[in-house]
Motif scaffolding. Structure first.
Motif, short mmCIF file in Angstrom:
data_model
loop_
_atom_site.label_atom_id
_atom_site.label_comp_id
_atom_site.label_asym_id
_atom_site.label_seq_id
_atom_site.Cartn_x
_atom_site.Cartn_y
_atom_site.Cartn_z
N VAL A 119 40.22 47.44 46.41
CA VAL A 119 39.47 48.28 44.75
C VAL A 119 38.11 47.87 46.08
CG1 VAL A 119 40.76 47.04 43.23
CG2 VAL A 119 38.42 45.83 43.89
N HIS A 120 36.67 48.51 45.04
CA HIS A 120 35.49 48.98 45.46
C HIS A 120 35.07 48.08 45.36
CE1 HIS A 120 32.61 51.02 47.37
NE2 HIS A 120 32.01 50.83 45.41
N GLY A 121 34.93 48.16 43.30
CA GLY A 121 33.98 47.24 42.84
C GLY A 121 34.47 45.84 42.44
N SER A 122 35.35 46.16 41.61
CA SER A 122 36.63 45.35 41.10
C SER A 122 37.77 45.92 40.62
CB SER A 122 35.28 43.96 39.76
OG SER A 122 36.22 44.96 38.66
N THR A 123 38.57 44.81 39.67
CA THR A 123 40.23 45.30 39.23
C THR A 123 39.28 46.18 38.28
OG1 THR A 123 40.35 43.45 38.34
CG2 THR A 123 41.55 44.04 40.30
N ARG A 124 38.81 45.80 37.50
CA ARG A 124 37.73 45.89 36.11
C ARG A 124 37.28 47.08 36.25
NH1 ARG A 124 36.34 40.26 33.70
NH2 ARG A 124 33.82 40.86 35.37
N SER A 125 36.24 46.95 37.12
CA SER A 125 35.17 48.51 37.32
C SER A 125 35.32 48.81 38.12
CB SER A 125 34.37 48.58 36.34
OG SER A 125 32.91 48.89 36.44
N ILE A 148 46.07 38.45 47.04
CA ILE A 148 44.37 38.68 48.01
C ILE A 148 43.72 40.22 47.21
CG2 ILE A 148 43.51 39.42 50.56
CD1 ILE A 148 46.18 38.00 51.42
N LEU A 149 43.04 39.92 46.96
CA LEU A 149 42.36 41.19 46.54
C LEU A 149 40.59 41.79 47.58
CD1 LEU A 149 41.16 42.97 44.16
CD2 LEU A 149 40.05 41.07 43.18
N PHE A 150 40.84 43.11 48.05
CA PHE A 150 39.79 43.55 48.75
C PHE A 150 38.96 43.48 48.00
CE2 PHE A 150 44.02 42.25 51.63
CZ PHE A 150 42.49 41.78 52.37
N CYS A 151 37.82 43.19 48.18
CA CYS A 151 36.49 44.52 47.61
C CYS A 151 35.33 44.74 48.58
CB CYS A 151 36.13 44.08 46.48
SG CYS A 151 34.70 42.35 46.48
#
Length: 231
Positions: A119-125, A148-151
């Motif tokens: 994602v760019h910012g987060s999974t939420r926004s 794994i979350l990449f931002c």
């Protein structure tokens, strides 16, 4: 197998080229970009076309959205952005605007039995900051159903583990906020059932970029950020 993840090039073509030169030395298999190809830097068309020519998997960033939709709801409404949003929108070729409009908000991959989400910012926004050790990061990772979350978005790289889940911020290629004017990106290494991460910093000729910005009469504060890595 390995994968490079970049973010926040922000119109800085010289920084982007330096990062790709570094990747070539490391034999990177594939590249994913987390958006914000444009804004702040002097070469928005060059950056978009470079990414398109390299066929890099890419998602849209909040600054990309502000430019293509001419809408400040995606970014901070300040004097710097009041200059750069219209300047970048006017500078961009229509085909490059259409490319940015076509980009997804996120990418999901399954590699080595791991669910990777980008994602760019987060999974939420798209414009939520997941700063290290923040409540926003903690809440996001609590809700996150992957491995794994990449931002990007914060321009400051870090790795943080939340039980079995991992949050990786890859930093920024073109507009450092690390206190030094270097590019940053992350290499993900997949070895059997293990995943490891290399945080890479790359030097480039930032003075050349600053001179280009000065010739275009960009705001002094934005030029100083490129020189110092301090916003």
């Amino acid at each position: 197998m390995n994968l490079a993840v970049i973010s926040d090039v922000h119109g800085n073509l010289d920084a982007l080229k330096a990062v790709f030169e570094d990747m070539e030395k490391r034999n990177i298999d594939s590249v994913i970009s987390l958006g914000d190809l444009v804004g702040y830097g002097p070469s928005p068309n060059g950056v978009v076309e470079f990414i398109r020519n390299k066929k890099v998997l890419n998602i849209v960033g909040n600054y990309d959205s502000a430019v293509i939709y001419d809408d400040f709801k995606y970014i901070r409404h300040n004097e710097i952005n009041e200059f750069f949003v219209p300047w970048t929108r006017k500078e961009l070729k229509e085909e490059n605007i259409n490319y940015l409009k076509s980009l997804p908000d996120n990418i999901e991959l399954k590699i080595k039995n791991k669910k990777l989400v980008f994602v760019h910012g987060s999974t939420r926004s798209i414009n939520e900051y997941l700063k290290e050790n923040s409540h926003e990061a903690k809440d996001t990772m609590k809700e996150f159903d992957g491995d794994i979350l990449f931002c990007g978005h914060t321009h400051i790289p870090y790795k943080k583990e939340y039980d079995e889940k991992i949050l990786i911020n890859v930093g920024s290629v073109g507009k450092s906020k690390m206190g030094t004017p270097e590019c940053s990106y992350v290499i993900v290494n997949f070895l059997q059932d293990k995943v490891s991460f290399d945080f890479v910093k790359v030097k480039y000729d930032y003075e050349k970029v600053c001179h280009m910005m000065e010739k275009k009469e960009f705001p002094h504060k934005s030029i100083n950020t490129i020189r110092t890595g301090i916003e």
